[in-house]
Design an enzyme around this catalytic site. Structure first.
Site, mmCIF file in Angstrom:
data_model
loop_
_atom_site.group_PDB
_atom_site.id
_atom_site.type_symbol
_atom_site.label_atom_id
_atom_site.label_comp_id
_atom_site.label_asym_id
_atom_site.label_seq_id
_atom_site.Cartn_x
_atom_site.Cartn_y
_atom_site.Cartn_z
ATOM 1 N N GLU A 167 -6.349 -4.400 10.409
ATOM 2 C CA GLU A 167 -5.314 -3.391 10.616
ATOM 3 C C GLU A 167 -5.628 -2.604 11.883
ATOM 4 O O GLU A 167 -6.377 -1.611 11.837
ATOM 5 C CB GLU A 167 -5.264 -2.426 9.429
ATOM 6 C CG GLU A 167 -4.887 -3.084 8.125
ATOM 7 C CD GLU A 167 -4.246 -2.082 7.171
ATOM 8 O OE1 GLU A 167 -3.072 -2.278 6.843
ATOM 9 O OE2 GLU A 167 -4.889 -1.105 6.787
ATOM 10 N N SER A 202 2.490 -1.924 10.611
ATOM 11 C CA SER A 202 3.930 -2.069 10.876
ATOM 12 C C SER A 202 4.454 -3.474 10.583
ATOM 13 O O SER A 202 5.333 -3.972 11.282
ATOM 14 C CB SER A 202 4.256 -1.659 12.313
ATOM 15 O OG SER A 202 3.915 -0.305 12.515
ATOM 16 N N ASN A 248 0.860 -1.187 0.000
ATOM 17 C CA ASN A 248 0.000 0.000 0.000
ATOM 18 C C ASN A 248 0.898 1.240 0.000
ATOM 19 O O ASN A 248 1.427 1.632 1.036
ATOM 20 C CB ASN A 248 -0.903 -0.032 1.249
ATOM 21 C CG ASN A 248 -1.807 1.188 1.324
ATOM 22 O OD1 ASN A 248 -1.903 1.962 0.375
ATOM 23 N ND2 ASN A 248 -2.474 1.360 2.463
ATOM 24 N N TRP A 249 1.057 1.817 -1.191
ATOM 25 C CA TRP A 249 1.977 2.960 -1.320
ATOM 26 C C TRP A 249 1.351 4.275 -0.857
ATOM 27 O O TRP A 249 2.026 5.314 -0.852
ATOM 28 C CB TRP A 249 2.456 3.083 -2.773
ATOM 29 C CG TRP A 249 3.332 1.938 -3.208
ATOM 30 C CD1 TRP A 249 4.038 1.094 -2.402
ATOM 31 C CD2 TRP A 249 3.607 1.517 -4.558
ATOM 32 N NE1 TRP A 249 4.731 0.167 -3.149
ATOM 33 C CE2 TRP A 249 4.487 0.406 -4.477
ATOM 34 C CE3 TRP A 249 3.207 1.956 -5.811
ATOM 35 C CZ2 TRP A 249 4.960 -0.256 -5.602
ATOM 36 C CZ3 TRP A 249 3.674 1.299 -6.939
ATOM 37 C CH2 TRP A 249 4.547 0.209 -6.840
ATOM 38 N N LYS A 250 0.075 4.240 -0.543
ATOM 39 C CA LYS A 250 -0.616 5.450 -0.065
ATOM 40 C C LYS A 250 -0.335 6.630 -1.000
ATOM 41 O O LYS A 250 -0.237 6.428 -2.204
ATOM 42 C CB LYS A 250 -0.228 5.730 1.387
ATOM 43 C CG LYS A 250 -0.407 4.474 2.258
ATOM 44 C CD LYS A 250 -0.255 4.703 3.725
ATOM 45 C CE LYS A 250 -0.380 3.373 4.464
ATOM 46 N NZ LYS A 250 -0.383 3.504 5.909
ATOM 47 N N GLY A 280 2.428 -1.069 4.462
ATOM 48 C CA GLY A 280 2.509 0.338 4.090
ATOM 49 C C GLY A 280 3.956 0.802 4.024
ATOM 50 O O GLY A 280 4.648 0.629 3.016
ATOM 51 N N GLY A 281 4.446 1.377 5.119
ATOM 52 C CA GLY A 281 5.796 1.966 5.165
ATOM 53 C C GLY A 281 6.883 1.070 4.585
ATOM 54 O O GLY A 281 7.684 1.507 3.748
ATOM 55 N N HIS A 333 -10.056 1.532 4.122
ATOM 56 C CA HIS A 333 -8.795 1.684 4.853
ATOM 57 C C HIS A 333 -9.008 2.707 5.972
ATOM 58 O O HIS A 333 -9.798 3.649 5.816
ATOM 59 C CB HIS A 333 -7.693 2.158 3.896
ATOM 60 C CG HIS A 333 -6.350 2.182 4.559
ATOM 61 N ND1 HIS A 333 -5.945 3.237 5.339
ATOM 62 C CD2 HIS A 333 -5.353 1.266 4.595
ATOM 63 C CE1 HIS A 333 -4.732 2.970 5.825
ATOM 64 N NE2 HIS A 333 -4.350 1.775 5.383
HETATM 65 P P1 PGA Z 1 2.096 0.412 7.789
HETATM 66 O O1 PGA Z 1 0.720 0.705 7.030
HETATM 67 O O2 PGA Z 1 2.630 -0.898 7.274
HETATM 68 O O3 PGA Z 1 2.975 1.571 7.451
HETATM 69 O O4 PGA Z 1 1.779 0.336 9.246
HETATM 70 C C1 PGA Z 1 -0.226 -0.291 6.794
HETATM 71 C C2 PGA Z 1 -1.463 0.314 6.194
HETATM 72 O O5 PGA Z 1 -1.860 1.420 6.593
HETATM 73 O O6 PGA Z 1 -2.082 -0.280 5.293
#
Ligand code: PGA
Length: 239
Positions: A153, A199, A9-11, A220-221, A87
């Site tokens: 999540e 995370s 998920n590159w947001k 995500g990150g 999300h």
């Molecule tokens: P994160 O994000 O891995 O940076 O915690 C996950 C997400 O929001 O889908």
């Protein structure tokens, strides 16, 4: 057997360096599914380059006066296979309700997209001992099918740019995943994949995926760091 799925998920970030290279970890893999979620602007390029792609959101209506939005039909026409529904960023910043998320997921299915429906409690809800009640409330309106995917999540574990935020422990995540599975209709219970998000990193993916009810991750990150993402994909492929 539920095939692992690792979603990037590159947001609101551009595709990471080398995303379209021949040996890019974002490309389809042999043993597991890898899906990327770029911004709407980058979807077409990613799909054209052969990546399995998903949209970060989509409205159920086909067209109309919804400034700034795109429809499920539009993202499907671009070559997307998946779409994120609900999300926590969308629930928080776009006020998406449980009922609206259910509508999106139903529209996704109508348009031959696979919805990854995101659920999870906030820190305040968790501290008040309401985690399971929140999950139950979020799952209840969903009209699920075999293909649907649910991402648990916990909002308190999502990094939001903080690489030091701890993920849920694998035991806590498994407890919630087992609970979510118990809420699913009996005939779908063994089929629906449950991803963990919050995370997930190269350092914890092995332990998280070792849990019987965790079938992959929404990352995500760590998905923005190609070498770390490569490691995550490698570990998931080895299981
Ligand atoms: P994160 O994000 O891995 O940076 O915690 C996950 C997400 O929001 O889908």
């Amino acid at each position: 057997m539920r095939k692992y799925l690792i979603a990037a998920n590159w947001k609101m970030n551009p595709p990471p360096k080398g995303w379209d290279a021949k040996d890019s970890p974002y490309r389809p893999q042999e043993k597991i599914e890898v899906v990327v979620f770029p911004t709407h602007l980058d979807l077409q390029a990613c799909a054209k380059a052969g990546l399995t792609t998903g949209a970060q959101s989509g409205r159920p209506e086909q067209t109309g006066a919804f400034t700034g939005d795109v429809s499920m039909q539009m993202v499907q026409a671009l070559g997307c296979r998946y779409v994120l529904c609900g999300h926590s960023d969308r629930r928080a910043f776009h006020l998406e309700s449980d009922a609206f998320v259910a509508e999106q997921a139903a529209a996704a299915i109508t348009h031959a997209l696979i919805p990854i429906i995101c659920i999870g409690e906030t820190e305040t809800e968790r501290d008040a001992g309401k985690s399971k009640a929140v999950i139950e409330r979020q799952v209840k309106p969903l009209k699920l099918t075999n293909d649907c995917i649910i991402a648990y999540e916990p909002v308190w574990a999502i990094s939001r740019g903080d690489p030091n935020r701890p993920a849920a422990t694998s035991a806590d995540a498994e407890e919630m995943h087992a609970f979510i599975r118990s809420l699913l209709p009996k005939d779908l219970r063994d089929h629906i994949r449950l991803l963990y998000g919050g995370s997930m990193k190269a350092s914890n993916v092995k332990e998280l995926l070792a849990q019987p009810n965790i079938d992959g991750g929404l990352v995500g990150g760590a998905s923005l760091k190609p070498e770390e993402f490569r490691e995550i994909v490698k570990i998931a492929s080895e299981k």
